[in-house]
Motif scaffolding. Structure first.
Motif, mmCIF file in Angstrom:
data_model
loop_
_atom_site.group_PDB
_atom_site.id
_atom_site.type_symbol
_atom_site.label_atom_id
_atom_site.label_comp_id
_atom_site.label_asym_id
_atom_site.label_seq_id
_atom_site.Cartn_x
_atom_site.Cartn_y
_atom_site.Cartn_z
ATOM 1 N N CYS A 48 87.332 12.368 3.828
ATOM 2 C CA CYS A 48 87.952 13.523 3.189
ATOM 3 C C CYS A 48 89.020 14.068 4.145
ATOM 4 O O CYS A 48 88.815 14.068 5.353
ATOM 5 N N SER A 64 83.196 9.355 2.172
ATOM 6 C CA SER A 64 82.585 8.759 0.987
ATOM 7 C C SER A 64 82.498 7.255 1.169
ATOM 8 O O SER A 64 83.408 6.628 1.719
ATOM 9 N N SER A 113 76.325 14.331 -1.405
ATOM 10 C CA SER A 113 76.598 14.120 -2.822
ATOM 11 C C SER A 113 76.405 12.649 -3.138
ATOM 12 O O SER A 113 76.580 11.787 -2.274
ATOM 13 N N TYR A 149 90.806 9.617 -1.325
ATOM 14 C CA TYR A 149 91.029 11.046 -1.571
ATOM 15 C C TYR A 149 92.516 11.321 -1.754
ATOM 16 O O TYR A 149 93.369 10.660 -1.143
ATOM 17 N N LEU A 179 89.143 12.807 -5.783
ATOM 18 C CA LEU A 179 88.678 11.529 -5.240
ATOM 19 C C LEU A 179 88.842 10.478 -6.328
ATOM 20 O O LEU A 179 88.395 10.668 -7.463
ATOM 21 N N TYR A 201 87.539 12.262 -9.683
ATOM 22 C CA TYR A 201 86.631 13.400 -9.512
ATOM 23 C C TYR A 201 87.374 14.589 -8.917
ATOM 24 O O TYR A 201 88.224 14.423 -8.035
ATOM 25 N N ASN A 202 87.031 15.778 -9.410
ATOM 26 C CA ASN A 202 87.454 17.019 -8.754
ATOM 27 C C ASN A 202 86.571 17.235 -7.530
ATOM 28 O O ASN A 202 85.340 17.059 -7.606
ATOM 29 N N VAL A 203 87.180 17.621 -6.421
ATOM 30 C CA VAL A 203 86.436 17.821 -5.176
ATOM 31 C C VAL A 203 86.532 19.288 -4.788
ATOM 32 O O VAL A 203 87.630 19.846 -4.682
ATOM 33 N N ARG A 251 81.103 18.927 -3.182
ATOM 34 C CA ARG A 251 80.771 18.980 -4.604
ATOM 35 C C ARG A 251 81.796 18.167 -5.394
ATOM 36 O O ARG A 251 83.006 18.317 -5.203
ATOM 37 N N TYR A 252 81.294 17.336 -6.327
ATOM 38 C CA TYR A 252 82.150 16.422 -7.080
ATOM 39 C C TYR A 252 81.820 16.520 -8.571
ATOM 40 O O TYR A 252 80.648 16.421 -8.949
ATOM 41 N N THR A 253 82.843 16.734 -9.392
ATOM 42 C CA THR A 253 82.653 16.760 -10.843
ATOM 43 C C THR A 253 83.667 15.815 -11.475
ATOM 44 O O THR A 253 84.845 15.798 -11.084
ATOM 45 N N ARG A 254 83.216 15.051 -12.468
ATOM 46 C CA ARG A 254 84.080 14.054 -13.109
ATOM 47 C C ARG A 254 85.248 14.737 -13.794
ATOM 48 O O ARG A 254 85.067 15.645 -14.606
#
Length: 752
Positions: A502, A509, A529, A543, A550, A562-564, A570-573
């Motif tokens: 990152c 990652s 995560s 990244y 990501l 993914y939103n970082v 924290r990672y959300t699609r």
């Protein structure tokens, strides 16, 4: 989640994309056809006018010059023509790949390609080859441990923690021995193949460990497949060699002249060790699968006697042997025994008159559970033995009474070989590619460590002198480029194939072989995560420059975005890039963090607008001037010149642009690391080439300040750290502009 539910079935989506692409191609064809018809009509209209003008000229008696006729009206170039003028094609496996020329290049044809002013110098070698080689660790009077990995023989000063390197070998080093003078070294290599698949000839190098000067190259053209074992004689300077041919040819060479003295077929079985008798250089011993042979060399001819096991069970493997002070031969075998061999008068009653003496077992000593992998004779007759299954080191008295023992930690594997430092301190090479240092009293610590299987994942930290590796051995390792040591290592359930730090530097990652990926905290090594995308292997993690996204490239042909948030925890699609027709191989983010460039297994170059919802940009021409935060894609205008003419698409495994944007390092499939200038947009561009790896080079990466380049071998399990030397000021845009402007004033063709 909602995003997953909203996704169309993958196959249907792909078919829609391909259908849309075919529609675009049909539209383009229609446009081209209409353009051609328009030109034909124009020609038909102008032809009568031209004939009429010609008749007038004849009547008036004027000369027929091309300039006297009115110029026909010229249609403005079509959109396709404009694109063709600003693009070039490269071919991989016969497939054309269109590259669009950036606007700042005015004279592409006259661009001159030169090697970069920077050079690489081998700085450090990480790893040791203990998993499948024997007797390959020695301690020199200079205070250096001598060992090898890949094509490099390493001289590591164990107190100063410095390295020197002998790297004149052209393929993997397989065996090593030190002359009784403790200065000369002989190292043998495997055969290998060149880039065209033709076999290269194996040989033995004899060299000076003080000056690293090669004294003799022996046996070029004489050995088959490779060199398995080497040994110096104690009196006259002879070298004994066993090759890897079916017959395991045993040959003796004059070290000073480099000439062959004698040769004989050894055995069709595997041979593990060879040595001259320490008190009689006409006697040679070899051992291996189910045998120990005693050879006598006289007048250039060999005679062989097989060791007789008699009442003792014949072991499957005779792993090693040494000479005792009394002249007896001690062997270690796969049954865990030390066998003492001696000469026996011939049994005339059984063998008949004229029978000669034989070599028989005088004593069997139970030593280890599992194989005895190594024996090491100390001064005064003391003996050390190293075990496989039990991982023990045992010290024996001269009459083979056990005196001390210790056990090395399980994570280092079995004892492969032992080198004596001073009678108390020992160096221990292990089957999991580590070298330990210690004593029976204080125990052992690792001074050299490495991976034990093929490696692909490599990432350098954005601001610190550390880097991370992962591979098929399921290890994730963090290394320090200044201390040249392993900071930490963890084991995973699956093997890692790719990684990226990152931008804030606190987490990394790692993408795995199962589609799973995880984010590790660098300080605590904890998984902060974890997610899974598809069920195929992941090939790239990347990244965005500001760390807000990501991108995860998979072998299922998709790039998952993914939103970082929360500093990389924290990672959300966010979405999915759907359009490649083969597996993702490489990808890079634009400097503004809004776009991605990606390569796939069928040599596609695609561009994506991420913030617009992972939208495929169908007009690739519009991305020609985009600036990229990193450049690791192996296909693209700026790196077109790194490909050799007629290249197979798998010839280059990875590349990496320096942070200064002045050079690009390339990892090829022929064990070499290349350094090109950047940009490198013209075919047959010259480069600096560097050898050292003994397997396909899987990855390359510059450190955060471009002071070093890291390269990683596949099967050779070797990491090489190269120091970047030389170079000047100016970035890539200045270099490209100067090359372009210089080409306009010079009529000479570009040199390659």
């Amino acid at each position: 989640d909602d995003v997953h539910i909203a996704d169309f079935p993958d196959r249907a989506s792909m078919m829609e994309v391909r259908l849309q692409a075919q529609d675009d191609e049909i539209t383009l064809l229609k446009s081209s056809l209409a353009d051609a018809l328009r030109r034909i009509r124009l020609h038909d209209q102008l032809l009568p006018l031209l004939k009429q003008q010609t008749r007038k000229m004849k009547e008036e008696g004027k000369p027929r010059t091309p300039t006297s006729a009115p110029a026909p009206a010229r249609c403005p170039p079509s959109r396709k023509e404009r694109r063709n003028q600003q693009s070039i094609k490269m071919f991989i496996r016969g497939r054309p790949i269109t590259m669009y020329i950036p606007s700042n290049i005015q004279n592409y044809e006259d661009l001159k390609m030169e090697p970069p002013p920077e050079r690489l110098e081998l700085d450090w070698v990480y790893g040791y080859r203990g998993r499948d080689c024997r007797a390959n660790l020695y301690f020199l009077p200079t205070g250096e441990a001598l060992f090898f990995i890949a094509c490099v023989v390493v001289l590591y000063h164990i107190n100063n923690r410095t390295q020197r390197h002998y790297h004149k070998h052209t393929d993997c080093v397989r065996c090593l021995t030190v002359h009784p003078d403790k200065v000369r070294v002989a190292s043998g290599q495997t055969a290998g193949v060149d880039k065209d698949g033709k076999p290269l000839q194996p040989c033995v190098h004899i060299w000076d460990s003080t000056t690293l000067v090669t004294l003799q190259q022996i046996g070029l053209g004489s050995f088959q497949r490779g060199v398995g074992s080497v040994a110096f004689s104690f009196a006259v300077t002879f070298l004994c060699v066993i090759d890897d041919s079916n017959e395991h040819m045993l040959s003796v060479w004059d070290c000073n002249k480099g000439t062959k003295h004698a040769e004989v077929k050894s055995t069709n079985e595997a041979v593990f060790a060879v040595e001259f008798n320490s008190s009689d250089s006409t006697n040679i011993i070899t051992c291996g699968k189910s045998h120990v042979y005693f050879w006598t060399l006289s007048a250039g001819q060999f005679t062989k006697k097989q060791g007789i096991f008699g009442k003792y069970k014949k072991p499957k493997f005779m792993q090693c042997f040494v000479f005792s002070l009394t002249g007896d031969v001690l062997t270690g075998d796969s049954e865990g025994n030390i066998l003492t061999w001696g000469k026996s008068a011939a049994d005339v009653k059984t063998l008949g008159k004229g029978a000669k003496e034989t070599f028989q077992i005088m004593r069997q000593t139970r030593a280890h559970e599992g194989s005895v992998f190594t024996l090491c004779a100390l001064q005064g007759g003391t003996l050390l033995s190293g075990g496989g299954k039990d991982r023990k080191i045992i010290r024996w008295s001269a009459d083979l009474a056990p005196e001390r023992e210790c056990e090395i930690p399980e994570n280092y594997g079995a004892v492969r070989t032992i080198a004596d430092v001073d009678g108390e301190e020992l160096l221990v090479g292990t089957t999991r590619n580590a070298i330990l240092r210690g004593t029976f009293s204080d125990g052992f610590v690792a001074i050299v460590q490495g991976h034990v299987d093929e490696m692909w994942g490599l990432a350098t930290h954005p601001s610190q002198n550390i880097f991370l590796t992962c591979g098929h051995d399921r290890q994730v390792c963090l290394w320090n480029t200044e201390e040249h040591m392993l900071d930490w290592c963890i084991s995973l359930e699956d093997y890692g194939l790719c990684a990226d730090f990152c931008p804030n530097g606190s987490v990394v990652s790692v993408g795995l072989s199962t589609g799973r990926w995880m984010v590790l905290d660098l300080l605590t090594k904890e998984v902060v995560s974890e997610s899974i995308d598809g069920n195929e292997q992941l090939s790239v993690m990347r990244y965005s420059p500001d760390g807000s996204f990501l991108a995860v490239g998979s072998h299922d042909n998709f790039i998952y975005i993914y939103n970082v948030t929360e500093s990389g925890r924290r990672y959300t699609r966010f979405g999915k890039c759907n359009g490649h027709s083969s597996f993702i191989t490489h990808l890079d983010w634009a400097k503004d963090g809004k776009y991605i460039m990606s390569n796939s297994g069928d040599y596609e170059i695609l561009y994506w607008d991420i913030v617009a919802g992972c939208k495929l940009l169908r007009n690739r021409f519009e991305s020609k001037d985009r600036e990229w935060a990193s450049y690791t894609c192996v296909l693209g205008f700026h790196v077109m010149g790194v490909w050799l003419e007629g290249s197979d698409g798998t010839d280059i495994n990875a590349l990496c642009r320096s942070h200064s944007e002045r050079m690009v390092a390339v990892a090829d499939d022929f064990c070499k690391v290349h350094l090109f200038q950047y940009p490198c947009p013209k075919p047959k561009a010259p480069s600096h080439k560097y050898e050292g790896h003994g397997s396909h080079v899987t990855n390359v990466c510059f450190t955060h300040n471009d002071s070093h380049l890291l390269s990683m071998g596949g099967k050779d399990t070797c990491i090489l750290q190269w120091k970047v030397i030389g170079g000047g000021a100016g970035d890539s845009r200045e270099r490209l502009a100067s090359a372009s402007s210089a080409s306009t004033s010079s009529p000479e063709p570009a040199s390659s």
